[in-house]
Design an enzyme around this catalytic site. Structure first.
Site, PDB file in Angstrom:
ATOM      1  N   HIS A   1      43.213  81.745  42.319  1.00 14.88           N
ATOM      2  CA  HIS A   1      43.780  82.485  43.344  1.00 14.88           C
ATOM      3  C   HIS A   1      44.963  82.095  43.945  1.00 14.88           C
ATOM      4  O   HIS A   1      46.033  82.841  44.166  1.00 14.88           O
ATOM      5  CB  HIS A   1      42.794  81.881  44.430  1.00 14.88           C
ATOM      6  CG  HIS A   1      43.225  82.423  45.866  1.00 14.88           C
ATOM      7  ND1 HIS A   1      42.283  83.404  46.553  1.00 14.88           N
ATOM      8  CD2 HIS A   1      44.009  82.115  46.809  1.00 14.88           C
ATOM      9  CE1 HIS A   1      42.962  83.656  47.866  1.00 14.88           C
ATOM     10  NE2 HIS A   1      43.753  82.840  47.817  1.00 14.88           N
ATOM     11  N   GLU A   2      45.591  80.658  43.603  1.00 15.84           N
ATOM     12  CA  GLU A   2      46.740  80.407  44.014  1.00 15.84           C
ATOM     13  C   GLU A   2      47.949  80.885  43.115  1.00 15.84           C
ATOM     14  O   GLU A   2      48.985  81.474  43.254  1.00 15.84           O
ATOM     15  CB  GLU A   2      46.950  78.957  43.936  1.00 15.84           C
ATOM     16  CG  GLU A   2      46.227  78.029  45.180  1.00 15.84           C
ATOM     17  CD  GLU A   2      46.187  78.698  46.300  1.00 15.84           C
ATOM     18  OE1 GLU A   2      44.956  78.532  47.127  1.00 15.84           O
ATOM     19  OE2 GLU A   2      47.021  79.614  46.835  1.00 15.84           O
TER      20      GLU A   2
ATOM     21  N   HIS B   1      48.697  84.469  43.639  1.00 17.15           N
ATOM     22  CA  HIS B   1      49.637  84.622  44.414  1.00 17.15           C
ATOM     23  C   HIS B   1      51.124  84.922  43.782  1.00 17.15           C
ATOM     24  O   HIS B   1      51.812  85.409  44.447  1.00 17.15           O
ATOM     25  CB  HIS B   1      49.610  83.716  45.724  1.00 17.15           C
ATOM     26  CG  HIS B   1      48.583  83.775  46.716  1.00 17.15           C
ATOM     27  ND1 HIS B   1      48.332  84.982  47.301  1.00 17.15           N
ATOM     28  CD2 HIS B   1      47.704  82.981  47.287  1.00 17.15           C
ATOM     29  CE1 HIS B   1      47.408  84.629  48.250  1.00 17.15           C
ATOM     30  NE2 HIS B   1      46.777  83.484  48.375  1.00 17.15           N
TER      31      HIS B   1
ATOM     32  N   TYR C   1      52.540  89.659  52.874  1.00 18.83           N
ATOM     33  CA  TYR C   1      51.505  88.555  53.377  1.00 18.83           C
ATOM     34  C   TYR C   1      51.095  88.926  55.032  1.00 18.83           C
ATOM     35  O   TYR C   1      51.247  87.856  55.742  1.00 18.83           O
ATOM     36  CB  TYR C   1      51.850  87.263  53.196  1.00 18.83           C
ATOM     37  CG  TYR C   1      50.543  86.306  52.876  1.00 18.83           C
ATOM     38  CD1 TYR C   1      50.291  85.271  53.850  1.00 18.83           C
ATOM     39  CD2 TYR C   1      49.611  86.635  51.981  1.00 18.83           C
ATOM     40  CE1 TYR C   1      49.098  84.457  53.638  1.00 18.83           C
ATOM     41  CE2 TYR C   1      48.580  85.893  51.900  1.00 18.83           C
ATOM     42  CZ  TYR C   1      48.383  84.784  52.669  1.00 18.83           C
ATOM     43  OH  TYR C   1      47.461  83.831  52.389  1.00 18.83           O
TER      44      TYR C   1
ATOM     45  N   GLU D   1      45.421  88.843  49.515  1.00 13.85           N
ATOM     46  CA  GLU D   1      44.433  87.852  49.418  1.00 13.85           C
ATOM     47  C   GLU D   1      43.475  88.227  48.519  1.00 13.85           C
ATOM     48  O   GLU D   1      42.895  87.405  47.848  1.00 13.85           O
ATOM     49  CB  GLU D   1      43.958  87.685  50.948  1.00 13.85           C
ATOM     50  CG  GLU D   1      44.606  86.557  51.583  1.00 13.85           C
ATOM     51  CD  GLU D   1      44.674  85.222  50.747  1.00 13.85           C
ATOM     52  OE1 GLU D   1      43.350  84.844  50.296  1.00 13.85           O
ATOM     53  OE2 GLU D   1      45.499  84.551  50.458  1.00 13.85           O
TER      54      GLU D   1
ATOM     55  N   ASP E   1      30.372  83.399  38.816  1.00 14.29           N
ATOM     56  CA  ASP E   1      29.595  83.994  40.099  1.00 14.29           C
ATOM     57  C   ASP E   1      30.767  84.808  40.787  1.00 14.29           C
ATOM     58  O   ASP E   1      31.894  84.879  40.236  1.00 14.29           O
ATOM     59  CB  ASP E   1      29.278  82.959  40.854  1.00 14.29           C
ATOM     60  CG  ASP E   1      30.376  81.966  41.490  1.00 14.29           C
ATOM     61  OD1 ASP E   1      30.082  80.670  41.111  1.00 14.29           O
ATOM     62  OD2 ASP E   1      31.494  82.380  41.441  1.00 14.29           O
TER      63      ASP E   1
ATOM     64  N   TYR F   1      33.996  73.057  47.958  1.00 10.04           N
ATOM     65  CA  TYR F   1      33.590  73.422  49.411  1.00 10.04           C
ATOM     66  C   TYR F   1      32.440  72.753  49.919  1.00 10.04           C
ATOM     67  O   TYR F   1      31.225  72.788  49.014  1.00 10.04           O
ATOM     68  CB  TYR F   1      33.881  74.791  49.413  1.00 10.04           C
ATOM     69  CG  TYR F   1      33.498  75.359  51.047  1.00 10.04           C
ATOM     70  CD1 TYR F   1      32.445  75.962  51.247  1.00 10.04           C
ATOM     71  CD2 TYR F   1      34.434  75.065  52.160  1.00 10.04           C
ATOM     72  CE1 TYR F   1      32.190  76.518  52.714  1.00 10.04           C
ATOM     73  CE2 TYR F   1      34.333  75.618  53.244  1.00 10.04           C
ATOM     74  CZ  TYR F   1      33.128  76.033  53.713  1.00 10.04           C
ATOM     75  OH  TYR F   1      33.284  76.618  55.230  1.00 10.04           O
ATOM     76  N   THR F   2      32.403  72.002  50.809  1.00 10.90           N
ATOM     77  CA  THR F   2      31.539  71.257  51.709  1.00 10.90           C
ATOM     78  C   THR F   2      30.376  70.810  50.604  1.00 10.90           C
ATOM     79  O   THR F   2      29.317  71.252  50.189  1.00 10.90           O
ATOM     80  CB  THR F   2      30.544  72.173  52.527  1.00 10.90           C
ATOM     81  OG1 THR F   2      29.974  73.457  51.608  1.00 10.90           O
ATOM     82  CG2 THR F   2      31.193  72.724  53.545  1.00 10.90           C
TER      83      THR F   2
ATOM     84  N   ASP G   1      26.837  77.136  49.156  1.00 14.13           N
ATOM     85  CA  ASP G   1      27.650  77.908  49.999  1.00 14.13           C
ATOM     86  C   ASP G   1      29.008  77.914  49.514  1.00 14.13           C
ATOM     87  O   ASP G   1      29.268  77.468  48.153  1.00 14.13           O
ATOM     88  CB  ASP G   1      27.963  77.450  51.386  1.00 14.13           C
ATOM     89  CG  ASP G   1      28.703  75.877  51.354  1.00 14.13           C
ATOM     90  OD1 ASP G   1      28.877  75.373  52.201  1.00 14.13           O
ATOM     91  OD2 ASP G   1      28.544  75.260  50.465  1.00 14.13           O
TER      92      ASP G   1
ATOM     93  N   ASP H   1      45.656  84.706  61.751  1.00 20.03           N
ATOM     94  CA  ASP H   1      45.566  84.642  60.247  1.00 20.03           C
ATOM     95  C   ASP H   1      46.554  86.016  59.483  1.00 20.03           C
ATOM     96  O   ASP H   1      46.063  86.620  58.677  1.00 20.03           O
ATOM     97  CB  ASP H   1      44.090  84.998  59.942  1.00 20.03           C
ATOM     98  CG  ASP H   1      43.844  84.793  58.402  1.00 20.03           C
ATOM     99  OD1 ASP H   1      44.699  84.248  57.554  1.00 20.03           O
ATOM    100  OD2 ASP H   1      43.062  85.597  57.827  1.00 20.03           O
TER     101      ASP H   1
ATOM    102  N   HIS I   1      42.733  86.580  55.559  1.00 22.40           N
ATOM    103  CA  HIS I   1      41.791  86.242  54.643  1.00 22.40           C
ATOM    104  C   HIS I   1      40.247  86.760  55.379  1.00 22.40           C
ATOM    105  O   HIS I   1      39.064  86.299  55.087  1.00 22.40           O
ATOM    106  CB  HIS I   1      41.728  84.572  54.957  1.00 22.40           C
ATOM    107  CG  HIS I   1      42.908  83.967  54.474  1.00 22.40           C
ATOM    108  ND1 HIS I   1      43.932  83.452  55.161  1.00 22.40           N
ATOM    109  CD2 HIS I   1      42.978  83.528  53.424  1.00 22.40           C
ATOM    110  CE1 HIS I   1      44.770  82.719  54.450  1.00 22.40           C
ATOM    111  NE2 HIS I   1      44.138  82.752  52.953  1.00 22.40           N
TER     112      HIS I   1
END
Ligand SMILES: Cc1cccc(C(=O)O)c1OC(=O)C1CC1
Ligand SMILES: [Zn+2]
Length: 327
Positions: A152-153, A156, A167, A176, A190, A198-199, A205, A237, A242
Site C-alpha cells: 500500500h505504502e 503511494h 491526495y 488510496e 484475501d 491490526y488488532t 478483522d 480525512d 480513506h
C-alpha cells in the site's frame, strides 16, 4: 557491490523465520542493505523520533534514521526484518508483474525506517521513504509486519511518480484505493487490508475490506460506502480519502471476482487481468485530478488496450462501475 551481499537471518513481526539479502561491511559488521534489487533496499531504525520531526528531517535533510547493524548474520529486530523482507517482496511483485523497476521505474532505492514515534499506529510514504510505527499493541503491532501495508505504502510512491493523483477528495480516494487494490494483489490470499498487524486481540478483522466494505464501520460515516450515492462529502480525512476509496475498492473486487451488487451482475475476470488494468490505468491514463468518472473511463481504456474493445475485461469494468453507481 555484489561480493558483499550475504544471506541474513531473523524473525519477522509475526515470529516467522526469514532469510534475506544483506551486506557485510568492511569492519565485519552486517547491515540491512540489499544491493541485488534496483539501487538497493535499505532499512533503518528511527530511534522513536516523533513522526512529525522525523518526517521533516527526512524531507529537509534526507535523514533516514540510524543504521541497523549486527556483528553476526542474525538480526534480532523483527520490525526491521519484516520491513526489509516485505519491501523486497513488493519490489519483486512490481518487477515480475509489470516490469517496473522500483516505484519510479528507474530502480530508486527503497528506504524504510521502523520504530518511528512511540506506539505510533501509522504507516506512511512521506515522498522520500516509508515510515512505520510500532503500534500500541492493541490497535496495531509493528506495521512493517504486513506485506499488504508495505505494498500500500509503496504504491503511494508509484502513484506519486505516475498519475500523481492529488491526495484530496475524489482523486485522493482513488490514490488510496489504488494502494489498497495493489496491497490486496501483493498479499494474494484475501481482499482485506492490514489484517496481519491490526488488532492482535481480535481474529478475522482488518483495517479495511474490499470484498464488502459496508460490513465495516468507521468513525466518519459508519458503514464504509459501497456505492457512489453513499460517498462522504465532508472535510475530514482530506475529504474522506480513506472512506470513499471503498467505492472504487468494491468496483475492483467485483471486476476481479464477479458478483451482483445493487442488482447489477458482474462476470469476474480474475486477479491477473484486474491488476494489469489498474496498473495501466494508474501509469498511463489517470492524471492528478482524475475523479471517479474518469477512473471508470481510464479502466475501460486500459482494458481495451490490453484485451480488446469488445473483450470480457472491458465488459466487466463497465458493469463493475455500473454496480457502484459511477458513470
Ligand atoms: C495505518 C495508516 C494510517 C494513516 C494513513 C495510512 C495510509 O498509508 O494511507 C495508513 O496506512 C494504511 O492505510 C495501510 C494499508 C494499511
Ligand atoms: Zn494510504
Amino acid at each position: 557491490n555484489a561480493i558483499d551481499q550475504v544471506t541474513g537471518f531473523g524473525k519477522g513481526v509475526l515470529d516467522q523465520k526469514q532469510m534475506f539479502e544483506m551486506t557485510k561491511g568492511e569492519n565485519g559488521n552486517y547491515f540491512l542493505f540489499d544491493g541485488t534489487r534496483g539501487d538497493g533496499i535499505h532499512t533503518f531504525h528511527a530511534q522513536h523520533i516523533n513522526p512529525l520531526i522525523f518526517n521533516l528531517l527526512s524531507q529537509l535533510a534526507d535523514y533516514t534514521g540510524e543504521e541497523l547493524t549486527s556483528d553476526h548474520k542474525y538480526f534480532s529486530d523483527p520490525a526491521a526484518v519484516s520491513a526489509q523482507v516485505n519491501a523486497a517482496d513488493v519490489y519483486d511483485y512490481y518487477k515480475e508483474t509489470f516490469g517496473r523497476d522500483s516505484y519510479d521505474d528507474q530502480g530508486a532505492k527503497l528506504i524504510s525506517s521502523v520504530h518511528v514515534g512511540t506506539n505510533w499506529n501509522n504507516a506512511a510514504w512521506n515522498g522520500k521513504q516509508m515510515m512505520y510505527g510500532d503500534g500500541d499493541g492493541e490497535t496495531f503491532i509493528p506495521l512493517s509486519g504486513a506485506k499488504d501495508v508495505i505494498a500500500h505504502e509503496l504504491t503511494h510512491a508509484v502513484t506519486d511518480t505516475s498519475s500523481s493523483l492529488v491526495y484530496q477528495d475524489e482523486s485522493g480516494a482513488l490514490n488510496e484505493s489504488i494502494s489498497d487494490i495493489m496491497g490486496t494483489m501483493v498479499d494474494r490470499e484475501d481482499w482485506k487490508m492490514g489484517e496481519d498487524v491490526y488488532t492482535p486481540g481480535i481474529e478475522g478483522d482488518a483495517l479495511r475490506t474490499l470484498k464488502d466494505p459496508a460490513s465495516y464501520t468507521n468513525a466518519l460515516t459508519g458503514p464504509y460506502p459501497d456505492h457512489y450515492s453513499k460517498r462522504y462529502t465532508g472535510e475530514a480525512d482530506n475529504g474522506g480519502v480513506h472512506i470513499n476509496s471503498s467505492i472504487n475498492n468494491k468496483a475492483a473486487y467485483l471486476i476481479s471476482e464477479g458478483g451482483t451488487h445493487y442488482g447489477v451482475t458482474v462476470e469476474g475476470i480474475g486477479r491477473e487481468a484486474t491488476e494489469q488494468i489498474y496498473y495501466h490505468a494508474n501509469t498511463q491514463y489517470l492524471t492528478s485530478t482524475s475523479d471517479f468518472s474518469m477512473m471508470r473511463q481510464a479502466a475501460i481504456e486500459a482494458a481495451a488496450a490490453l484485451y480488446g474493445e469488445s473483450s470480457a475485461e472491458v465488459e466487466a469494468v463497465k458493469k463493475g462501475y455500473d454496480a457502484v453507481g459511477v458513470q
